[in-house]
Structures are given as structure tokens and as C-alpha cells.
Design a protein around this motif. Sequence first.
Motif, PDB file in Angstrom:
ATOM      1  N   THR A 129      40.101  22.192  18.388  1.00  0.00           N
ATOM      2  CA  THR A 129      41.020  21.490  17.289  1.00  0.00           C
ATOM      3  C   THR A 129      42.218  22.109  17.139  1.00  0.00           C
ATOM      4  OG1 THR A 129      39.030  21.660  15.935  1.00  0.00           O
ATOM      5  CG2 THR A 129      41.127  21.270  14.797  1.00  0.00           C
ATOM      6  N   ILE A 130      42.584  23.131  17.517  1.00  0.00           N
ATOM      7  CA  ILE A 130      44.000  23.697  17.337  1.00  0.00           C
ATOM      8  C   ILE A 130      44.589  23.377  18.775  1.00  0.00           C
ATOM      9  CG2 ILE A 130      45.482  25.778  17.482  1.00  0.00           C
ATOM     10  CD1 ILE A 130      43.405  26.929  15.687  1.00  0.00           C
ATOM     11  N   THR A 131      44.035  23.336  19.872  1.00  0.00           N
ATOM     12  CA  THR A 131      44.573  22.860  21.192  1.00  0.00           C
ATOM     13  C   THR A 131      44.793  21.572  21.107  1.00  0.00           C
ATOM     14  OG1 THR A 131      43.285  24.563  22.561  1.00  0.00           O
ATOM     15  CG2 THR A 131      43.830  22.742  23.629  1.00  0.00           C
ATOM     16  N   ILE A 170      24.616  21.367  18.002  1.00  0.00           N
ATOM     17  CA  ILE A 170      24.403  19.992  18.412  1.00  0.00           C
ATOM     18  C   ILE A 170      24.899  19.263  17.300  1.00  0.00           C
ATOM     19  CG2 ILE A 170      22.495  18.149  18.772  1.00  0.00           C
ATOM     20  CD1 ILE A 170      20.722  20.057  20.033  1.00  0.00           C
ATOM     21  N   ILE A 171      24.461  19.622  15.812  1.00  0.00           N
ATOM     22  CA  ILE A 171      25.020  18.681  15.052  1.00  0.00           C
ATOM     23  C   ILE A 171      26.900  18.783  15.083  1.00  0.00           C
ATOM     24  CG2 ILE A 171      25.115  18.187  12.262  1.00  0.00           C
ATOM     25  CD1 ILE A 171      22.100  19.610  12.474  1.00  0.00           C
ATOM     26  N   ILE A 201      28.942  15.242  15.021  1.00  0.00           N
ATOM     27  CA  ILE A 201      29.755  14.911  13.859  1.00  0.00           C
ATOM     28  C   ILE A 201      31.238  15.123  14.354  1.00  0.00           C
ATOM     29  CG2 ILE A 201      30.448  15.429  11.679  1.00  0.00           C
ATOM     30  CD1 ILE A 201      27.590  16.510  10.983  1.00  0.00           C
ATOM     31  N   TYR A 202      31.579  15.890  15.093  1.00  0.00           N
ATOM     32  CA  TYR A 202      32.903  16.241  15.633  1.00  0.00           C
ATOM     33  C   TYR A 202      33.351  15.060  16.348  1.00  0.00           C
ATOM     34  CZ  TYR A 202      37.047  19.091  17.381  1.00  0.00           C
ATOM     35  OH  TYR A 202      38.277  19.481  17.660  1.00  0.00           O
ATOM     36  N   TYR A 208      33.464  20.260  10.117  1.00  0.00           N
ATOM     37  CA  TYR A 208      33.788  21.454   9.266  1.00  0.00           C
ATOM     38  C   TYR A 208      33.256  21.514   7.948  1.00  0.00           C
ATOM     39  CZ  TYR A 208      36.668  22.813  13.346  1.00  0.00           C
ATOM     40  OH  TYR A 208      37.150  23.033  14.480  1.00  0.00           O
ATOM     41  N   LEU A 209      33.368  20.196   7.298  1.00  0.00           N
ATOM     42  CA  LEU A 209      32.784  19.908   5.926  1.00  0.00           C
ATOM     43  C   LEU A 209      31.140  20.259   5.925  1.00  0.00           C
ATOM     44  CD1 LEU A 209      33.380  18.993   2.987  1.00  0.00           C
ATOM     45  CD2 LEU A 209      32.991  16.857   3.671  1.00  0.00           C
TER      46      LEU A 209
END
Length: 407
Positions: free
Chosen positions: A254-256, A372-373, A377-378, A386-387
Motif C-alpha cells: 500500500t505504501i509502496t 486469502i480474504i 478484498i484488496y 483494512y476495514l
Amino acid sequence: MEDYNKNWLNSNVLFISLSALFADLGYQVVLVIFPIFLVIDLHSSVIYFGIASAISYGIGAFSGYLGGKAGDKFGHKKIAIIGNILIPLLSFTGFSIYPAEAVAFFSTGWWARNFRSPSRRVLLMRSVIKKFYGKAFGFLHALDQMGGFLAGIYALILFSNHVPLKYILLLTVIPLLISTIFLTLISKKKFIGGVSDGMDREVKDVSTGGDNSGIIAAADSENGGLNKKLFKRVLIATSLYGFSSFSFGFPILTITQSSKSPALGILSYVLFFICTALTGLIAGKTIARTVNKLGFGYFLTFAGSLGMALVFTFSLSYFLYYICVAILGISLGIIETIEPTVISLIVKRKTIGRGMGSLTAARSIGLFGGNIIMGLIYYKGANYSYLYAAILSLIGSAIIFALRSDI
């Protein structure tokens, strides 16, 4: 006669903790490089990374439980050394040409790591009296995570200097071998009450008095030391935490992707480890109200994960991710210190390996499904993943706070 009520930082505790430090100096480099190598270099999807993490952690659940039982039967020092020797398999991940090959190297090394983890915790527990469990596990976690912090630092330096990833990963063999050497230095003579390794009998703890004596008595009073209700609730909560405790590869990605800089993604890993290492030293100061501390640790995971979701949703500065990462680091420091302390207080000594193995397995089962989830979702949106993690960690926290335990 050694004064057990004062000398908790004995040679066994030091050797076990140094072994943890050098182990993390090795495999944490692989953990920080693996998502970048798999997704960016080998052009796999984030979903594939989630599945790869799930394979590693999922079978690792069985491996951890098996390692705990094997330690009870064959000796925990022996099992800890055998597992540790096999961890360097993941150091060869960088020589993989195909994604499946990389996953195979990474997974087998990680399974070996899980196999030895319960026995390492048992060896630590047998080296101190009960009222010092929190301090010993906190010290172990601090050095363990300091190894991760230093691993992130040298991974960042080597990466920034354009050292090929396969050579960065291969270098991790050296600290992993040093880690095994420290395990061989553990002395069975230092065990409390002169307990032989792998024994299958109760031991007399030499704890006396103090403000923790009531806690110890409460832990020992039911079912010969096993509070089954509390044990099951803790396993359920840690499994839920596992489902919410995503691989740190996701924040790195995410940050990358947000900053367009892999170096800043790796830097978040460094921050995470320094926060969790320092927290470990503080969290284990006392075993009073241990269960409540565990619930608070899960709640902080909720806060950190929710923060990650909000930063992504509203496209805020990627520097705010670092605040969330710090909160997640603090939460892990509390959880990694308090979880084994709780198990040590409520499980019979003769089956403590199985108890620690169950703890590892419960976390790993959650990590199996959770990654996996998270990957699925990502793919739709990082904020949703993250939620999801935040909601599950909040439920885990609620389960622990509902216990109202005296421990």
C-alpha cells in the motif's frame, strides 16, 4: 542456591532471546522482500500473494501444533533446534524463476519456523518462575522484534544500493545459523526445579508471595492448572486476531504504491518493528490483569487497521500510514508478550508444549483464511481489506474483555 525471585534474566533467557534476535535478522528480511519480489519482479497479482501467505501460515498452523506435541514427547530443546536448522530454506526464495517455486521455498522455511516456535516458548517458560513470565516473554519479544528492525534497516540499505534481491535473501542464511547456535547453548540445568527437557510430569514452582501470588493460585486452582473456558476463549480470540492480522506485506504494498517508492514501503517495516520491540519491554513488567492487557492489544489492532482504511479512502498523505503502522506495532508488542504469558499461567506444565502449539495453530489458522480474504478484498480496494481486518480484531477484543478474568 540461585535466588529465582530476583534473577529472571539468566543465561537461558538471554540465549533464547538472542536466538530470536538473529532468527528475525534473517527471515524478516525475506518477509519484507517477498511481496516486492513476488508482485513486482515475478509479476504476480496481490491475490496470488494473499494465497501464498495463506499457504505458508495455514499449513504452519498444523506445523506449530505438531511441533508443540513433539516437544512434549521428544524434548523441546531438540525440536527447537531441528526446526531452526530448516528455516534457511526460505533464504533461497530469490533464486526462483516461477512464482510457485518462490512460494515453495518461502513456505517450507516458514513451516519450520512455526514448528520450533512452541518449543522455544516452553524453554523460556521453564527457565523462570511464574511471576516473571511476563518479563521474560517481553524481553524475548523485544529482542525478537529488534532483530526485525535491524533486518529492515539492512534490507533498506542493500535495496537502495541496488543489490540483487536474490543475494540480499541469500545473506539471511548467516544470522539464521547463528540463531541455531544460541539454541544449542541452552542449559537444562537452568530449568526451574531441575526439570529435564521434554519431561511429562509436574514441577514445583519456587514462586513465593508477592503481589502476583493470588494470580498464580487462581491460575493453578482449576483442573490442575488448566482453566478450560479461558483457554478456549483465548484461542478463539487469537484466531480472530489471526484473521485480522494480515501479512505486513499488504501495508508495504500500500505504501509502496501510494508513494511510488519501494524504499518507503520498507521503511514502514522498520518503524513497525521498533515500535513493537519497545512495547514488548513495557508490556511484560507485571502479570497483573494480563487478560485485560490482551484485549487492549486486540483493540489497538482495530484502531491501526481502521486508520489504514481511512487514509486510503480519503486519499490522505501517505505519511499518515506511518502513524497507523506505529499503532499496529504497539498492538503486536502487547499481544506477542501477553498471549504466551496467559497460556503459561493456565495450562498444565506437562502439556505446555501442546498449549503453546495450540496458540500457534489458532493464530496460523486465522492467518491462513485472513490472508486469502485480504488478498481478494484488496484487489477490489485496499480500504475494504483494512476495514475487514479492523472489524475482526474489534470482535476479538470484545471476546477477551467479556471474560472478566482475575488473571
